[in-house]
Design a protein around this motif. Structure first.
Motif, PDB file in Angstrom:
ATOM      1  N   ALA A 163      13.054  -8.313   1.239  1.00  0.00           N
ATOM      2  CA  ALA A 163      12.309  -8.592   0.008  1.00  0.00           C
ATOM      3  C   ALA A 163      11.606  -9.940   0.109  1.00  0.00           C
ATOM      4  CB  ALA A 163      13.260  -8.575  -1.185  1.00  0.00           C
ATOM      5  N   GLY A 164      10.320  -9.954  -0.186  1.00  0.00           N
ATOM      6  CA  GLY A 164       9.542 -11.186  -0.188  1.00  0.00           C
ATOM      7  C   GLY A 164       9.057 -11.626   1.185  1.00  0.00           C
ATOM      8  N   GLN A 165       9.446 -10.895   2.254  1.00  0.00           N
ATOM      9  CA  GLN A 165       9.072 -11.350   3.601  1.00  0.00           C
ATOM     10  C   GLN A 165       7.762 -10.777   4.113  1.00  0.00           C
ATOM     11  OE1 GLN A 165      12.658 -10.595   5.797  1.00  0.00           O
ATOM     12  NE2 GLN A 165      13.586 -12.519   5.145  1.00  0.00           N
ATOM     13  N   HIS A 166       7.206  -9.829   3.374  1.00  0.00           N
ATOM     14  CA  HIS A 166       5.881  -9.336   3.739  1.00  0.00           C
ATOM     15  C   HIS A 166       5.257  -8.721   2.497  1.00  0.00           C
ATOM     16  CE1 HIS A 166       2.785  -8.664   6.558  1.00  0.00           C
ATOM     17  NE2 HIS A 166       2.834  -7.350   6.543  1.00  0.00           N
ATOM     18  N   GLY A 167       3.958  -8.445   2.559  1.00  0.00           N
ATOM     19  CA  GLY A 167       3.327  -7.866   1.376  1.00  0.00           C
ATOM     20  C   GLY A 167       1.865  -7.578   1.619  1.00  0.00           C
ATOM     21  N   SER A 168       1.228  -6.972   0.624  1.00  0.00           N
ATOM     22  CA  SER A 168      -0.194  -6.657   0.695  1.00  0.00           C
ATOM     23  C   SER A 168      -0.655  -6.313  -0.710  1.00  0.00           C
ATOM     24  CB  SER A 168      -0.415  -5.453   1.624  1.00  0.00           C
ATOM     25  OG  SER A 168      -1.709  -4.928   1.431  1.00  0.00           O
ATOM     26  N   THR A 169      -1.800  -6.830  -1.113  1.00  0.00           N
ATOM     27  CA  THR A 169      -2.308  -6.493  -2.445  1.00  0.00           C
ATOM     28  C   THR A 169      -2.668  -5.011  -2.530  1.00  0.00           C
ATOM     29  OG1 THR A 169      -3.121  -8.698  -2.921  1.00  0.00           O
ATOM     30  CG2 THR A 169      -4.189  -6.898  -4.093  1.00  0.00           C
ATOM     31  N   PHE A 170      -3.464  -4.566  -1.559  1.00  0.00           N
ATOM     32  CA  PHE A 170      -3.987  -3.198  -1.651  1.00  0.00           C
ATOM     33  C   PHE A 170      -3.080  -2.153  -0.998  1.00  0.00           C
ATOM     34  CE2 PHE A 170      -8.113  -5.609  -1.568  1.00  0.00           C
ATOM     35  CZ  PHE A 170      -8.500  -5.287  -2.855  1.00  0.00           C
ATOM     36  N   GLY A 171      -2.212  -2.599  -0.089  1.00  0.00           N
ATOM     37  CA  GLY A 171      -1.474  -1.661   0.764  1.00  0.00           C
ATOM     38  C   GLY A 171      -0.808  -0.532  -0.011  1.00  0.00           C
ATOM     39  N   GLY A 172      -1.116   0.707   0.352  1.00  0.00           N
ATOM     40  CA  GLY A 172      -0.479   1.872  -0.257  1.00  0.00           C
ATOM     41  C   GLY A 172      -0.894   2.117  -1.691  1.00  0.00           C
ATOM     42  N   ASN A 173      -2.099   1.671  -2.085  1.00  0.00           N
ATOM     43  CA  ASN A 173      -2.485   1.931  -3.471  1.00  0.00           C
ATOM     44  C   ASN A 173      -2.730   3.417  -3.662  1.00  0.00           C
ATOM     45  OD1 ASN A 173      -5.254   2.617  -3.252  1.00  0.00           O
ATOM     46  ND2 ASN A 173      -5.978   0.577  -3.787  1.00  0.00           N
ATOM     47  N   PRO A 174      -2.765   3.898  -4.909  1.00  0.00           N
ATOM     48  CA  PRO A 174      -2.772   5.349  -5.139  1.00  0.00           C
ATOM     49  C   PRO A 174      -3.932   6.066  -4.442  1.00  0.00           C
ATOM     50  CG  PRO A 174      -2.373   4.178  -7.205  1.00  0.00           C
ATOM     51  CD  PRO A 174      -2.666   3.134  -6.167  1.00  0.00           C
ATOM     52  N   LEU A 175      -5.100   5.441  -4.433  1.00  0.00           N
ATOM     53  CA  LEU A 175      -6.251   6.100  -3.809  1.00  0.00           C
ATOM     54  C   LEU A 175      -6.031   6.246  -2.298  1.00  0.00           C
ATOM     55  CD1 LEU A 175      -9.282   7.006  -4.579  1.00  0.00           C
ATOM     56  CD2 LEU A 175      -9.884   5.009  -3.208  1.00  0.00           C
ATOM     57  N   ALA A 176      -5.654   5.146  -1.654  1.00  0.00           N
ATOM     58  CA  ALA A 176      -5.443   5.160  -0.205  1.00  0.00           C
ATOM     59  C   ALA A 176      -4.305   6.115   0.169  1.00  0.00           C
ATOM     60  CB  ALA A 176      -5.128   3.744   0.273  1.00  0.00           C
ATOM     61  N   ALA A 177      -3.223   6.050  -0.603  1.00  0.00           N
ATOM     62  CA  ALA A 177      -2.078   6.903  -0.286  1.00  0.00           C
ATOM     63  C   ALA A 177      -2.429   8.370  -0.460  1.00  0.00           C
ATOM     64  CB  ALA A 177      -0.884   6.521  -1.159  1.00  0.00           C
ATOM     65  N   LEU A 178      -3.205   8.674  -1.492  1.00  0.00           N
ATOM     66  CA  LEU A 178      -3.589  10.076  -1.688  1.00  0.00           C
ATOM     67  C   LEU A 178      -4.472  10.555  -0.536  1.00  0.00           C
ATOM     68  CD1 LEU A 178      -3.294  12.486  -3.698  1.00  0.00           C
ATOM     69  CD2 LEU A 178      -5.632  11.932  -4.391  1.00  0.00           C
ATOM     70  N   ALA A 179      -5.344   9.686  -0.038  1.00  0.00           N
ATOM     71  CA  ALA A 179      -6.172  10.074   1.112  1.00  0.00           C
ATOM     72  C   ALA A 179      -5.277  10.434   2.292  1.00  0.00           C
ATOM     73  CB  ALA A 179      -7.129   8.941   1.482  1.00  0.00           C
ATOM     74  N   GLY A 180      -4.229   9.661   2.497  1.00  0.00           N
ATOM     75  CA  GLY A 180      -3.288   9.959   3.572  1.00  0.00           C
ATOM     76  C   GLY A 180      -2.550  11.265   3.315  1.00  0.00           C
ATOM     77  N   GLN A 181      -2.115  11.443   2.093  1.00  0.00           N
ATOM     78  CA  GLN A 181      -1.385  12.664   1.740  1.00  0.00           C
ATOM     79  C   GLN A 181      -2.265  13.902   1.975  1.00  0.00           C
ATOM     80  OE1 GLN A 181       0.282  12.705  -2.282  1.00  0.00           O
ATOM     81  NE2 GLN A 181      -0.005  14.916  -2.363  1.00  0.00           N
ATOM     82  N   ILE A 182      -3.505  13.846   1.511  1.00  0.00           N
ATOM     83  CA  ILE A 182      -4.405  15.000   1.671  1.00  0.00           C
ATOM     84  C   ILE A 182      -4.700  15.235   3.154  1.00  0.00           C
ATOM     85  CG2 ILE A 182      -6.753  15.842   1.212  1.00  0.00           C
ATOM     86  CD1 ILE A 182      -6.520  14.474  -1.554  1.00  0.00           C
ATOM     87  N   THR A 183      -4.827  14.146   3.913  1.00  0.00           N
ATOM     88  CA  THR A 183      -5.081  14.300   5.351  1.00  0.00           C
ATOM     89  C   THR A 183      -3.922  15.062   6.006  1.00  0.00           C
ATOM     90  OG1 THR A 183      -6.363  12.253   5.409  1.00  0.00           O
ATOM     91  CG2 THR A 183      -5.513  13.063   7.511  1.00  0.00           C
ATOM     92  N   LEU A 184      -2.702  14.631   5.758  1.00  0.00           N
ATOM     93  CA  LEU A 184      -1.557  15.306   6.386  1.00  0.00           C
ATOM     94  C   LEU A 184      -1.415  16.746   5.890  1.00  0.00           C
ATOM     95  CD1 LEU A 184      -0.852  12.317   7.198  1.00  0.00           C
ATOM     96  CD2 LEU A 184       1.512  13.044   7.192  1.00  0.00           C
TER      97      LEU A 184
END
Ligand SMILES: *Cc1c(COP(=O)(O)O)cnc(C)c1O
Length: 446
Positions: A318-339
């Motif tokens: 916890a707290g040792q890494h992060g990302s503002t955008f990482g895994g946001n709903p739009l990006a994650a859905l693109a990955g989900q639809i791709t798979l």
């Protein structure tokens, strides 16, 4: 073949200022790191894109191994539009169904054991930064100093990823990068053994090794399954982390979900036929960490670090890494639809079948001396003497193919071309490819 809607719209800015070409506008506004682009593109469909002249080009590069579902795939267009109407971004203070769903799908397809975890980033470099931070945690915890990577390897352009990338032209302009990284010749078992030997260990133990199972930017050059297995055995024995950079080879590109599974199959290991959703045994070649990006979002920027097993999964706390955008709903859905689409449209099988078909055809062409093919990840070497007067036959061929035959491919070196078309490629596209590529080769070798 492609609807013209969007074309006029995309060009309307040019009408405001007809005194300038798009090349001039680009050069006056964009940083020169990529050189001047080859074309201005307005839209696409399937394996085809359209340029500013309205010319259709067959895209056999897929945005450099990114557009797994091609251009404007209906499932992606519909899903992303709906998601935009719900939530685009919520920060990692919150989660969304697509984020959890994509993480679960990645763990399932990768046959990840219990305790495995996913971190989402926005690019391949960022996924490798996360992996490098995990290795640095391990280095700090164990005191093992050395980090290994390979000559010819490419892991990205951010400072950590660049430190793992061997090519002097990419590194040298920046002076000192992260210290303690050693480069080994690729696929050299003796060099690998030596790096883990007692003698080398006098300089400190090995904290981790970064490997691309197939070196993409080096021209689609595979590490043998034996080499990958030996790397797995040595890292396990010495308590080092094995990192597979599958940014280019992952998500079906090679006709398997991940290249390490294809390599495991070559070693005689069973790889599940129906991976999504089913629970499976882990493969002997399972790494500790695997990085993904490129094809994962079919064009939407998504990167991921998969950490296998509970120990790796807990390296970054916890707290040792992060990302503002990482895994946001739009990006994650693109990955989900791709798979989901890779599975529902049988694209792994399509990738294997059409990839072999292309390899067979390429080997018959004049001037092609070697073809390396793993699904729709192909590298072809041209004879040094092909095309009289050309020092760099691959570049000459790439330009001729695009300008005169409406075909997009790329060169990874003076004599090597690479193909990484969308996984939705069909038989007609393959015929078009050979009509166009064959003509370009014949014109130049005439
Ligand atoms: C493209 C690539 C990267 C870098 O990914 P970016 O999204 O450009 O940061 C890293 N590793 C491999 C193997 C790649 O092919």
């Amino acid at each position: 073949m492609i609807q013209a809607a969007g074309h006029a719209d995309a060009l309307r800015l040019d009408r405001l200022d007809a005194s300038q070409t798009w090349q001039q506008r680009y050069e006056q506004s964009l940083m020169g790191v990529f050189g001047t682009p080859q074309e201005l593109l307005t839209h696409g469909e399937g394996c085809w894109v359209v340029d500013s002249q309205g010319r259709e080009l067959l895209d056999m590069l897929g945005g450099i191994a990114v557009n797994a579902l091609g251009h404007a795939h209906p499932a992606l267009v519909k899903g992303l539009a709906e998601q935009a109407g719900q939530l685009l971004h919520i920060s990692n203070l919150f989660t969304s169904v697509p984020q959890m769903r994509l993480a679960e799908m990645l763990l399932n397809t990768a046959q990840a054991p219990d305790g495995s975890r996913v971190f989402f980033a926005n690019s391949g470099s960022e996924a490798n930064e996360a992996a490098l931070k995990a290795v640095l945690r391990h280095r700090k915890q164990t005191g093992a100093r050395r980090i290994l990577a390979l000559e010819g390897g490419f892991h990205g352009r951010t400072v950590g990823a660049l430190s793992l990338t061997h090519k002097p032209a990419f590194r040298d302009p920046f002076g000192e990068l992260i210290e303690g990284i050693e480069f080994l010749p690729p696929d050299d078992l003796d060099a690998l053994e030596n790096a883990f030997s007692a003698e080398a260990g006098a300089g400190g133990g090995v904290a981790g090794i970064f490997l691309e199972p197939i070196q993409g930017e080096a021209g689609v050059r595979p590490l043998s399954a034996q080499y990958l297995l030996r790397a797995r055995e040595l890292t396990r024995k010495h308590g080092a982390l094995l990192v597979f950079d599958e940014v280019q080879t992952g998500i079906g590109r090679t006709g398997e979900w991940f290249r390490f599974q294809g390599a495991a199959r070559e070693l005689g290991e069973r790889v599940p036929e129906e991976p999504v959703g089913a629970s499976q045994e882990a493969s002997d070649l399972t790494p500790d960490l695997m990085t993904l990006a490129k094809g994962l979002g079919s064009g939407v920027p998504v990167g991921a670090l998969v950490a296998f097993g509970a120990e790796s999964g807990a390296l970054l706390g916890a707290g040792q890494h992060g990302s503002t955008f990482g895994g946001n709903p739009l990006a994650a859905l693109a990955g989900q639809i791709t798979l989901e689409t890779i599975q529902s449209e049988g694209l792994l099988e399509n990738t294997q079948r059409l990839g072999s078909q292309i390899a067979v055809g390429l080997r018959e062409l004049p001037g092609v001396v070697e073809v390396r093919q793993f699904g729709l990840h192909l590298g072809a070497d041209l004879a040094p003497s092909s095309y009289p007067g050309a020092q760099e036959p691959a570049k000459v061929l790439v330009t001729a193919a695009r300008e005169r035959y409406g075909l997009i491919i790329n060169a990874t070196g003076p004599h090597t071309i690479r193909l990484a078309p969308p996984l939705i490629l069909n038989e007609t596209d393959v015929q078009e490819f050979f009509a166009r590529f064959g003509a370009a080769v014949r014109e130049l070798s005439a």
